[in-house]
Write a protein that holds these residues in place. Structure first.
Motif, PDB file in Angstrom:
ATOM      1  N   HIS A 265       0.866  -1.186   0.000  1.00 45.84           N
ATOM      2  CA  HIS A 265       0.000   0.000   0.000  1.00 45.84           C
ATOM      3  C   HIS A 265       0.897   1.228   0.000  1.00 45.84           C
ATOM      4  O   HIS A 265       1.969   1.240   0.633  1.00 45.84           O
ATOM      5  CB  HIS A 265      -0.909   0.012   1.221  1.00 45.84           C
ATOM      6  N   TYR A 266       0.471   2.265  -0.738  1.00 43.38           N
ATOM      7  CA  TYR A 266       1.318   3.438  -0.919  1.00 43.38           C
ATOM      8  C   TYR A 266       0.791   4.639  -0.123  1.00 43.38           C
ATOM      9  O   TYR A 266      -0.412   4.927  -0.117  1.00 43.38           O
ATOM     10  CB  TYR A 266       1.400   3.809  -2.397  1.00 43.38           C
ATOM     11  N   TYR A 267       1.739   5.324   0.540  1.00 43.73           N
ATOM     12  CA  TYR A 267       1.478   6.569   1.258  1.00 43.73           C
ATOM     13  C   TYR A 267       2.376   7.648   0.677  1.00 43.73           C
ATOM     14  O   TYR A 267       3.386   7.348   0.002  1.00 43.73           O
ATOM     15  CB  TYR A 267       1.783   6.421   2.753  1.00 43.73           C
ATOM     16  N   ALA A 268       2.029   8.883   0.948  1.00 44.02           N
ATOM     17  CA  ALA A 268       2.874  10.020   0.558  1.00 44.02           C
ATOM     18  C   ALA A 268       3.279  10.762   1.825  1.00 44.02           C
ATOM     19  O   ALA A 268       2.422  11.278   2.558  1.00 44.02           O
ATOM     20  CB  ALA A 268       2.136  10.942  -0.402  1.00 44.02           C
ATOM     21  N   GLY A 269       4.571  10.778   2.113  1.00 41.30           N
ATOM     22  CA  GLY A 269       5.076  11.489   3.285  1.00 41.30           C
ATOM     23  C   GLY A 269       5.505  12.895   2.904  1.00 41.30           C
ATOM     24  O   GLY A 269       6.225  13.085   1.914  1.00 41.30           O
ATOM     25  N   VAL A 270       5.071  13.860   3.679  1.00 41.14           N
ATOM     26  CA  VAL A 270       5.425  15.265   3.409  1.00 41.14           C
ATOM     27  C   VAL A 270       6.786  15.552   4.041  1.00 41.14           C
ATOM     28  O   VAL A 270       6.971  15.363   5.256  1.00 41.14           O
ATOM     29  CB  VAL A 270       4.361  16.225   3.959  1.00 41.14           C
ATOM     30  N   VAL A 271       7.723  15.966   3.216  1.00 43.16           N
ATOM     31  CA  VAL A 271       9.069  16.319   3.680  1.00 43.16           C
ATOM     32  C   VAL A 271       9.345  17.746   3.193  1.00 43.16           C
ATOM     33  O   VAL A 271       9.741  17.959   2.042  1.00 43.16           O
ATOM     34  CB  VAL A 271      10.139  15.352   3.151  1.00 43.16           C
ATOM     35  N   GLY A 272       9.079  18.743   4.073  1.00 41.84           N
ATOM     36  CA  GLY A 272       9.215  20.139   3.647  1.00 41.84           C
ATOM     37  C   GLY A 272       8.159  20.442   2.602  1.00 41.84           C
ATOM     38  O   GLY A 272       6.957  20.232   2.804  1.00 41.84           O
ATOM     39  N   ASP A 273       8.592  20.887   1.424  1.00 44.00           N
ATOM     40  CA  ASP A 273       7.664  21.175   0.343  1.00 44.00           C
ATOM     41  C   ASP A 273       7.662  20.077  -0.720  1.00 44.00           C
ATOM     42  O   ASP A 273       7.187  20.274  -1.834  1.00 44.00           O
ATOM     43  CB  ASP A 273       8.015  22.509  -0.304  1.00 44.00           C
ATOM     44  N   ARG A 274       8.182  18.897  -0.372  1.00 40.55           N
ATOM     45  CA  ARG A 274       8.235  17.758  -1.305  1.00 40.55           C
ATOM     46  C   ARG A 274       7.465  16.580  -0.734  1.00 40.55           C
ATOM     47  O   ARG A 274       7.132  16.532   0.450  1.00 40.55           O
ATOM     48  CB  ARG A 274       9.694  17.344  -1.587  1.00 40.55           C
ATOM     49  N   LEU A 275       7.179  15.624  -1.613  1.00 42.71           N
ATOM     50  CA  LEU A 275       6.450  14.420  -1.217  1.00 42.71           C
ATOM     51  C   LEU A 275       7.345  13.197  -1.425  1.00 42.71           C
ATOM     52  O   LEU A 275       7.974  13.047  -2.492  1.00 42.71           O
ATOM     53  CB  LEU A 275       5.170  14.274  -2.039  1.00 42.71           C
ATOM     54  N   LEU A 276       7.393  12.353  -0.404  1.00 45.77           N
ATOM     55  CA  LEU A 276       8.159  11.100  -0.480  1.00 45.77           C
ATOM     56  C   LEU A 276       7.178   9.943  -0.512  1.00 45.77           C
ATOM     57  O   LEU A 276       6.380   9.767   0.414  1.00 45.77           O
ATOM     58  CB  LEU A 276       9.094  10.959   0.730  1.00 45.77           C
ATOM     59  N   LEU A 277       7.235   9.166  -1.573  1.00 43.30           N
ATOM     60  CA  LEU A 277       6.363   8.004  -1.682  1.00 43.30           C
ATOM     61  C   LEU A 277       6.874   6.905  -0.744  1.00 43.30           C
ATOM     62  O   LEU A 277       8.080   6.610  -0.718  1.00 43.30           O
ATOM     63  CB  LEU A 277       6.349   7.498  -3.124  1.00 43.30           C
ATOM     64  N   VAL A 278       5.961   6.321   0.018  1.00 42.08           N
ATOM     65  CA  VAL A 278       6.310   5.274   0.978  1.00 42.08           C
ATOM     66  C   VAL A 278       5.470   4.033   0.673  1.00 42.08           C
ATOM     67  O   VAL A 278       4.244   4.114   0.595  1.00 42.08           O
ATOM     68  CB  VAL A 278       6.063   5.727   2.431  1.00 42.08           C
ATOM     69  N   LYS A 279       6.148   2.921   0.485  1.00 46.97           N
ATOM     70  CA  LYS A 279       5.454   1.658   0.235  1.00 46.97           C
ATOM     71  C   LYS A 279       5.483   0.811   1.498  1.00 46.97           C
ATOM     72  O   LYS A 279       6.563   0.469   2.006  1.00 46.97           O
ATOM     73  CB  LYS A 279       6.116   0.898  -0.918  1.00 46.97           C
ATOM     74  N   SER A 280       4.310   0.489   1.997  1.00 47.27           N
ATOM     75  CA  SER A 280       4.222  -0.343   3.205  1.00 47.27           C
ATOM     76  C   SER A 280       3.817  -1.761   2.813  1.00 47.27           C
ATOM     77  O   SER A 280       3.271  -1.990   1.723  1.00 47.27           O
ATOM     78  CB  SER A 280       3.204   0.240   4.188  1.00 47.27           C
ATOM     79  N   HIS A 281       4.079  -2.682   3.705  1.00 48.62           N
ATOM     80  CA  HIS A 281       3.753  -4.092   3.470  1.00 48.62           C
ATOM     81  C   HIS A 281       2.846  -4.593   4.589  1.00 48.62           C
ATOM     82  O   HIS A 281       3.178  -5.542   5.307  1.00 48.62           O
ATOM     83  CB  HIS A 281       5.033  -4.925   3.382  1.00 48.62           C
ATOM     84  N   GLY A 282       1.711  -3.917   4.750  1.00 54.28           N
ATOM     85  CA  GLY A 282       0.740  -4.321   5.755  1.00 54.28           C
ATOM     86  C   GLY A 282       0.709  -3.419   6.956  1.00 54.28           C
ATOM     87  O   GLY A 282      -0.329  -3.268   7.608  1.00 54.28           O
ATOM     88  N   GLU A 283       1.827  -2.784   7.303  1.00 56.83           N
ATOM     89  CA  GLU A 283       1.873  -1.903   8.460  1.00 56.83           C
ATOM     90  C   GLU A 283       1.328  -0.525   8.102  1.00 56.83           C
ATOM     91  O   GLU A 283       1.470  -0.065   6.957  1.00 56.83           O
ATOM     92  CB  GLU A 283       3.291  -1.799   9.024  1.00 56.83           C
ATOM     93  N   LYS A 284       0.711   0.131   9.073  1.00 55.33           N
ATOM     94  CA  LYS A 284       0.184   1.475   8.844  1.00 55.33           C
ATOM     95  C   LYS A 284       1.275   2.492   9.099  1.00 55.33           C
ATOM     96  O   LYS A 284       1.995   2.413  10.094  1.00 55.33           O
ATOM     97  CB  LYS A 284      -1.015   1.738   9.758  1.00 55.33           C
TER      98      LYS A 284
END
Length: 379
Positions: free
Chosen positions: A107-126
């Motif tokens: 499942h994919y999340y987007a982490g906010v890092v300053g004014d940029r977005l970091l895509l985060v791929k999780s494997h079941g964990e929130k």
């Protein structure tokens, strides 16, 4: 007896043992080289595993053009905020081209890092705002297309790297464990090969010759004379000389034709779906007192081998029959005794009337008792 000095005179068999052990040592060296190359090829990954997760500074993360440019990419980082993209990774399982099932594997999340977005791929964990541990990888371009659509501003907001929270060091644990196991077994094998190189007389094949009453020096002289005069028939792994079946290569095997009990050719018909013939393969099965040997050979070789064996081992049985196969299973001792009796007859004939022409190939069925006349089938 160790034959490690230059002055030692080695027999042909001792030299063959040494040659086979040198080849084995060469294979061991090749395995060690492959392991070393694999470690060198994965040095960056292994170094990251060894040093552990790296608390990457935000400046370094934002400046990274790709994950491959980062010396340390197994990292810990904290985002300002985490957004759920609503995108899952679906793994589809197929068998013979047909789908058998599917499951969510990421499942994919987007982490906010300053004014940029970091895509985060999780494997079941929130994923939350707490520090996240994972490996940085390059973002697949098709994934960014799905997230941004036609919006160029969103596309530019995403960093070119993505954090994968899957188990980073599991491959290293498995790979190094496998490499250590292979290296350990290879080292033991190399040490044994080195020992046998300096002590060729202890080889199993030579000890088996001595056990059967054969002299290794006599066998060596006979094999060398036949090899030099090219008085042998090559099968696949074995060569048939006038008195021995000899296998060379990574291993050495020597079996006296005196011990040959039965030999017969084999033909295997290959078919597709059990109906359509696709060809034939040919083989030769030689049953010695100590073991059976089966060789896959080219067409015509089994017939030549049968002629060769019938000439130099006339006391053996040749050709396949159900009666003989049954006798080998049920009355093996009787068959072996019959071969010994035929051998004594042949040797007495040679002793009383030298030289003697090679007898005609014997019958294909053994006598039912050890002292029955040669050629009579079992009752």
């Amino acid at each position: 007896m160790l034959t490690i000095f230059a002055g030692d005179v080695m027999t042909w068999l001792e030299q063959a043992v040494r040659t086979s052990r040198l080849k084995q040592l060469g294979v061991c060296g090749l395995i060690f080289a492959v392991i070393a190359l694999a470690i060198a090829f994965n040095y960056r990954y292994l170094e990251n595993v060894y040093r552990g997760p790296y608390d990457i500074p935000r400046v370094e993360l934002l400046a990274a053009p790709s994950a491959t440019e980062l010396p340390r990419y197994w990292v810990n980082l904290k985002t300002d905020k985490v957004l759920d993209t609503g995108i899952d990774q679906i793994t589809i399982r197929k068998r013979k081209g047909f789908e058998t099932g599917r499951s969510v594997t990421g499942h994919y999340y987007a982490g906010v890092v300053g004014d940029r977005l970091l895509l985060v791929k999780s494997h079941g964990e929130k994923i939350g705002t707490e520090p996240i541990k994972g490996g940085l990888v390059d973002v697949p371009s098709d994934l960014i297309d799905r997230l941004s659509g036609q919006n160029a501003g969103i596309r530019k907001a995403f960093l070119p790297v993505m954090l994968d929270t899957g188990p980073f060091d599991s491959d290293a644990t498995w790979g190094l464990g496998a490499a250590a196991s292979v290296a350990g077994v290879t080292l033991l094998f190399a040490l044994f090969a080195l020992f046998r190189y300096f002590n060729p007389n202890g080889h199993k094949a030579l000890r088996q010759l001595e056990k059967s009453g054969q002299s290794t020096s006599g066998a060596s002289a006979s094999i060398k004379a036949d090899m030099d005069a090219r008085r042998y028939l090559r099968l696949k792994d074995y060569r048939l000389t006038t008195q021995y079946a000899v296998k060379q290569g990574l291993g050495l095997d020597v079996v006296p034709l005196r011990e040959l009990v039965w030999a017969h050719p084999t033909v295997t018909q290959h078919k597709i779906y059990g109906i359509i013939p696709t060809g034939k393969s040919y083989g030769l099965t030689m049953t010695f007192k100590s073991k059976p040997i089966t060789e896959k050979v080219a067409k015509g070789v089994p017939e030549a081998a049968m002629e060769h064996l019938a000439r130099w081992s006339p006391w053996s049985f040749f050709g396949y029959s159900d009666q003989l196969a049954d006798a080998m299973k049920r009355r093996r001792k009787d068959v072996l005794a019959a071969v010994d009796e035929r051998y004594e007859i042949a040797m007495n004939a040679v002793a009383q009337n030298p030289p003697v022409a090679a007898p005609n190939p014997p019958a294909t069925t053994p006598p039912s008792a050890p002292h029955s006349p040669a050629g009579n089938g079992p009752s």
